[in-house]
Design an enzyme around this catalytic site. Sequence first.
Site, short mmCIF file in Angstrom:
data_model
loop_
_atom_site.label_atom_id
_atom_site.label_comp_id
_atom_site.label_asym_id
_atom_site.label_seq_id
_atom_site.Cartn_x
_atom_site.Cartn_y
_atom_site.Cartn_z
N CYS A 168 -5.63 -15.23 10.90
CA CYS A 168 -4.28 -15.62 11.21
C CYS A 168 -4.07 -17.10 10.45
O CYS A 168 -5.23 -17.63 10.11
CB CYS A 168 -3.98 -15.93 12.73
SG CYS A 168 -4.33 -14.48 13.58
N ARG A 221 -2.17 -15.37 5.14
CA ARG A 221 -3.18 -15.21 6.18
C ARG A 221 -3.03 -14.02 7.21
O ARG A 221 -3.74 -13.63 8.11
CB ARG A 221 -3.65 -16.59 6.94
CG ARG A 221 -4.42 -17.62 5.62
CD ARG A 221 -4.59 -18.90 6.51
NE ARG A 221 -5.62 -18.46 7.49
CZ ARG A 221 -6.96 -18.47 7.28
NH1 ARG A 221 -7.15 -18.66 6.03
NH2 ARG A 221 -7.74 -18.36 8.17
N TRP A 269 -2.15 -12.16 12.29
CA TRP A 269 -2.68 -10.96 11.74
C TRP A 269 -3.45 -10.27 12.82
O TRP A 269 -4.42 -10.39 13.33
CB TRP A 269 -3.71 -11.20 10.51
CG TRP A 269 -4.22 -9.97 9.86
CD1 TRP A 269 -5.49 -9.13 10.35
CD2 TRP A 269 -3.71 -9.15 9.20
NE1 TRP A 269 -5.47 -8.21 9.31
CE2 TRP A 269 -4.52 -7.90 8.66
CE3 TRP A 269 -2.31 -9.18 8.29
CZ2 TRP A 269 -4.06 -7.09 7.80
CZ3 TRP A 269 -1.92 -8.36 7.34
CH2 TRP A 269 -2.94 -6.81 7.19
N ASN A 316 -6.86 -18.51 15.89
CA ASN A 316 -7.37 -17.80 14.73
C ASN A 316 -8.85 -17.25 15.16
O ASN A 316 -9.75 -18.24 15.53
CB ASN A 316 -7.35 -18.38 13.48
CG ASN A 316 -8.00 -17.39 12.24
OD1 ASN A 316 -7.79 -16.25 12.28
ND2 ASN A 316 -8.46 -18.14 11.25
N GLY A 317 -9.03 -15.95 15.06
CA GLY A 317 -10.47 -15.51 15.60
C GLY A 317 -10.55 -14.37 16.42
O GLY A 317 -9.58 -13.80 16.81
N GLU A 324 -15.38 4.37 -7.60
CA GLU A 324 -14.83 3.20 -6.90
C GLU A 324 -14.84 2.27 -8.48
O GLU A 324 -13.95 1.51 -8.45
CB GLU A 324 -15.41 2.54 -5.79
CG GLU A 324 -14.63 1.26 -5.52
CD GLU A 324 -13.30 1.45 -5.33
OE1 GLU A 324 -12.88 2.54 -5.47
OE2 GLU A 324 -12.73 0.38 -5.11
N LYS A 331 -11.36 0.71 -10.39
CA LYS A 331 -11.33 -0.67 -10.26
C LYS A 331 -11.10 -1.01 -11.85
O LYS A 331 -10.20 -1.79 -11.99
CB LYS A 331 -12.47 -1.54 -9.83
CG LYS A 331 -12.64 -1.66 -8.14
CD LYS A 331 -11.74 -2.44 -7.72
CE LYS A 331 -10.53 -1.88 -6.69
NZ LYS A 331 -10.37 -0.80 -6.16
N GLU A 388 -7.57 0.32 -13.17
CA GLU A 388 -6.43 -0.22 -12.42
C GLU A 388 -6.01 -1.81 -12.82
O GLU A 388 -4.93 -2.11 -12.66
CB GLU A 388 -6.41 0.13 -11.04
CG GLU A 388 -7.13 -0.68 -10.16
CD GLU A 388 -6.91 -0.54 -8.73
OE1 GLU A 388 -7.77 -0.46 -7.61
OE2 GLU A 388 -5.78 -0.36 -7.93
N HIS A 430 -22.85 18.66 -18.59
CA HIS A 430 -21.92 19.80 -18.49
C HIS A 430 -20.45 19.49 -19.10
O HIS A 430 -19.35 19.93 -18.72
CB HIS A 430 -21.54 20.12 -17.01
CG HIS A 430 -22.82 20.29 -16.45
ND1 HIS A 430 -23.32 21.76 -16.56
CD2 HIS A 430 -23.58 19.76 -15.39
CE1 HIS A 430 -24.60 21.67 -15.82
NE2 HIS A 430 -24.74 20.67 -15.02
N LYS A 451 0.88 -2.37 -3.73
CA LYS A 451 -0.15 -2.33 -2.95
C LYS A 451 -0.18 -1.43 -1.95
O LYS A 451 -1.34 -0.83 -1.45
CB LYS A 451 -0.18 -3.66 -2.10
CG LYS A 451 -1.23 -4.09 -1.04
CD LYS A 451 -2.62 -4.03 -1.77
CE LYS A 451 -3.70 -4.14 -0.60
NZ LYS A 451 -4.92 -3.99 -1.38
C1 AGP Z 1 -7.19 0.54 -4.78
O1 AGP Z 1 -7.64 -0.45 -5.53
C2 AGP Z 1 -5.86 0.96 -4.87
N1 AGP Z 1 -4.92 -0.39 -4.46
C3 AGP Z 1 -5.19 2.28 -4.05
O2 AGP Z 1 -6.13 3.14 -4.65
C4 AGP Z 1 -5.54 2.20 -2.84
O3 AGP Z 1 -6.92 2.26 -2.42
C5 AGP Z 1 -4.84 3.59 -2.09
O4 AGP Z 1 -3.43 3.42 -2.62
C6 AGP Z 1 -5.08 3.65 -0.69
O5 AGP Z 1 -4.29 2.82 0.02
P1 AGP Z 1 -4.52 2.70 1.59
O6 AGP Z 1 -6.00 2.25 1.84
O7 AGP Z 1 -3.81 1.56 1.95
O8 AGP Z 1 -4.23 3.90 2.18
#
Ligand code: AGP
Length: 614
Positions: free
Chosen positions: A2, A27, A75, A101-102, A485, A489, A492, A508, A609
């Site tokens: 927070c 935050r 938060w 905060n905590g 993963e 990364k 994206e 394959h 996001k």
């Molecule tokens: C991952 O870096 C992306 N931002 C995206 O794949 C994300 O993980 C996905 O949209 C799921 O989001 P969520 O965890 O908020 O459900």
Amino acid sequence: MCGIIGYSGYRPAVPLLVEGLHRLEYRGYDSSGVAFDVLDRINVIKAEGKLSNLEAKLDSEMTLLATTGIGHTRWATHGLPVERNAHPHLSQDGAIAIVHNGIIENFQQLKDELTAKGHTFLSDTDTEVLAHLIGEERLSAPTLLDAFAAALRRAHGAYAVVLLSPEEHGVLYAARMSAPLLLGVGAGECFIGSDIPAFLPYTRDVVFLSDGEIVRVENESWEVFGLESLESRTSAKSVTRIAWDMHAAAKDGFKHFMLKEIMEQPRVIKDCLTGRLTGYGVDRRVSLPELDGLPVPSRLHIVACGTSYNAGLWGRQLIERMGGIPVDVDIASEFRYRDPILRPDEMVLVISQSGETADTLAALQLARGKGCRVIGLCNVVGSSIARESDVVLYTQAGPEISVASTKAMCSQMTLLALIALYFGQRRSPAVCDPSLLEALEALSGRLQEELPLMNERAKQLAEKFARTRGFFYLGRGCCEALAYEGALKLKEISYIHAEGYAAGEMKHGPIALVDSDFSSFALALDDDLFPKVKSNIQEILARRGRVIALVQRRGTGMAPRIEAEEVWELPASHPVAAGFLALPALQLFSYHVADYLGNDVDQPRNLAKSVTVE
Ligand code: AGP
């Protein structure tokens, strides 16, 4: 995580508090509030949602009279993000207001004790319990400072807390334990904040408080005391001049939020474990009371998207091996349309950092419609998925600002490891893998040590491989999910095509892509499948492919001999903990490639996001 701020000086406090809260919104931003004392009475104004909702309530002349006040942007970790749970919180008699905060780990025990003494609570928060405890201690303590210290000595866990009371008009007290708090010293005024941005436009002179210290602030004067015996520590404190600009300060000096959030992972692991381990030594156990009311499922369906899906895939083997439960893992956008067969004795575990991903929410609703219980694993308290799950486990990772999810996956993996151990305990209470628990508890410190070295190594490799035509990320076992993963990364944020593959699948078909301009990132960690991955690397090298091999030193301190263009060595670790060391390596490599290419790391093109649409 927070944002908290306090002000004592000669100017109207409330406008300064609100301005500071705006700069601390990264935050946390699900509710906010201020408290100030005017005419020897505490005024508290709070609002749910964005800070603008609070500002809409601050229209009275009264708010311009006070020159001392405290503020908070939340938060949520305990209690929904609704107005009654917003800070500041008051003592029973309303004579003390605090922002915090905590996480106070023993808040329930303290709450029960205070309730037995006749205290009544308006919120679900641990913070209100602390405010009441300070008020209760004030009944017998000689001074407000003594009462504050006595209460803090009984509070276990992490806190950065600021206190206001008309008893000492114009004075603020503040204290910290495992949560950031610092003092901004100005001319005729002082600020207290979670972070430098809270007051940077007004002063660059900062006093960093240490754990176990209390500070008393009145206008420009300040004194620091030791929590245990209130001995003066003022002379041992120094004033530091901050050179950062505002932009840098919000990122805590890091170039991007993504790098900041990668570096927060040691704290994230610690926060995620907080309050979820009980007992000592051979009696150490995992405690997930949210799940105690549920039966052990006959099968668990993990459903998620993107990084959260990769976390679920990583957790599958752990939950099967340690929890003894068969696990399927599905991409939510597929799960929701394939009319899955779900039985009432099975359960669905949905994973979502934002708690708002449309496909994951739809999968949750489908599962519930079929009579299946749903466990939510979320980072945002009160989010749609959290509210619609039968039970929810919060990852407590704090706001994740960068679009590329990093610390969220670390927190999800931590919680999935705890879930695996928890269900294992439910199956045979006497059994809990002590070596894994020890490894999880040591992880935060290990990672803190390793991250700077990893960051340097990642930067070196990024500059060497940034112009490659494409990337395979290869792994086996638990590393298969990490390979997906790593590829996600890189894709994206660098816009380089990358594919995660089960290493055994290369022959394959995909290996046709390999040539001297195509690179592979092979996860060859210290597990039973190392020899197999080593062979896969040979297959790639035989076709002149470029290879980065991520390996682990053995207990002897030596890394295995392996042929590759670049060998990246991680320290030895428990096999499960290895994933927590490999993850930031993958994240940092992608980060530095994207930064080297000059991309907008925190806001990559085409992405959002939280994907709240199909
Ligand atoms: C991952 O870096 C992306 N931002 C995206 O794949 C994300 O993980 C996905 O949209 C799921 O989001 P969520 O965890 O908020 O459900």
